[in-house]
Write a protein that holds these residues in place. Sequence first.
Motif, mmCIF file in Angstrom:
data_model
loop_
_atom_site.group_PDB
_atom_site.id
_atom_site.type_symbol
_atom_site.label_atom_id
_atom_site.label_comp_id
_atom_site.label_asym_id
_atom_site.label_seq_id
_atom_site.Cartn_x
_atom_site.Cartn_y
_atom_site.Cartn_z
ATOM 1 N N LYS A 260 0.841 -1.201 0.000
ATOM 2 C CA LYS A 260 0.000 0.000 0.000
ATOM 3 C C LYS A 260 0.878 1.254 0.000
ATOM 4 C CE LYS A 260 -2.285 -1.716 3.540
ATOM 5 N NZ LYS A 260 -3.219 -1.855 4.674
ATOM 6 N N VAL A 282 -6.533 1.920 -6.758
ATOM 7 C CA VAL A 282 -7.157 2.934 -5.912
ATOM 8 C C VAL A 282 -7.139 2.510 -4.449
ATOM 9 C CG1 VAL A 282 -9.326 4.118 -5.387
ATOM 10 C CG2 VAL A 282 -8.592 3.842 -7.772
ATOM 11 N N GLU A 285 -3.893 2.865 -2.952
ATOM 12 C CA GLU A 285 -3.386 4.228 -3.137
ATOM 13 C C GLU A 285 -1.980 4.211 -3.751
ATOM 14 O OE1 GLU A 285 -2.606 7.320 0.074
ATOM 15 O OE2 GLU A 285 -4.605 7.939 -0.604
ATOM 16 N N THR A 287 0.875 4.952 -6.665
ATOM 17 C CA THR A 287 1.271 6.031 -7.563
ATOM 18 C C THR A 287 1.756 5.408 -8.865
ATOM 19 O OG1 THR A 287 1.938 7.443 -5.714
ATOM 20 C CG2 THR A 287 2.785 8.018 -7.892
#
Length: 346
Positions: A260, A282, A285, A287
């Motif tokens: 995560k 999503v 989270e 990048t």
Amino acid sequence: MQALVLQEYNRLVYTAVADPVLAPGEVLVQIAVCGICSSDVQGMDGSTGRRIPPIIMGHEAAGTIVACAPDVTAWRVGERVTFGCAIHCGHCPYCRRGQINLCDNRRWLGVSAPGARKNGAYAEYTAVPQQILVHLPDHLPFVQAAFTEPLSVAAHALARSQPARHERHERALVVGCGPIGLLAIQLLRIMGCGCIIAADRNAPRLALAERCGAHVTAGLGGEDVIPTVQAATQGCGVDLALEAAGSESALALCVQALAKGGALTLIGNVLPSVAFPLQAVVVKELTLYSAMAANDELPRCVDLLASGAVDVQPLISMVAPLADGAACFARLHSRDRSLIKIVLAP
């Protein structure tokens, strides 16, 4: 001069062609060696649409300047050089803010597409714009210097991968142990990454990944990659995943392996589109980064090669005469997994 010409898709011919004519700002480089890039193999069969015949491909090269256009004053005949592949204009908005690889008017050495055409380095000589030249030290062999451009691609991908808080990635996964993946592993080692995991379908390539600095390896195609990642990271997952295979399954694997808050960087550029695991991205989270060619990394990459910090010798499968180029391309196109990098010498 003699050159390896893509006369039509899937037909490379070693033949005599006219010598290049220098445009303003260009130098004539006598090519010592030029590596075969996977993008050229894909260009040969027309699958990418970026190598419209007839064209002389090739951009992973090194050689010696033998002539300069009258307006070139920063370079001299006899200098040993390598060069990038993206030719930028220097005045568009992207160039002005230092993103020369995203230039609005960019052209590519060894690429012919609608509105942009520039013969490359599978030839005895090629004309190179001076803004993409990089000086080579005398002690760096041309064969090793030809890896400057692919090394810069890996270096740019890692430069793009740095999180905003500039923390060092302690755990990384590289999926795809071709030349770019193997070079990325070496760069991660130099950066001090504490846990580097390499994944590929090919056992010899995984052995090379270990030689390049991978701490742990896992074979693709089985069910052992995620358990291997979990075991190597104490169940946490990796902070960074580099997708260097260019496949939908590799992308999904990277997302699954990430912890995560981790970062995913896309380097592979084979398929025009893939299914995207949006919900997992999503919820974790993550990048997402991507990397296009290279920016200003070439001089540093020359230094890394010249100092021996990056060792490309294990990646060189063979050095072959340019006259044998068509046969070498055929072996790579047939997915001969015993090969990593073939270097052609005019």
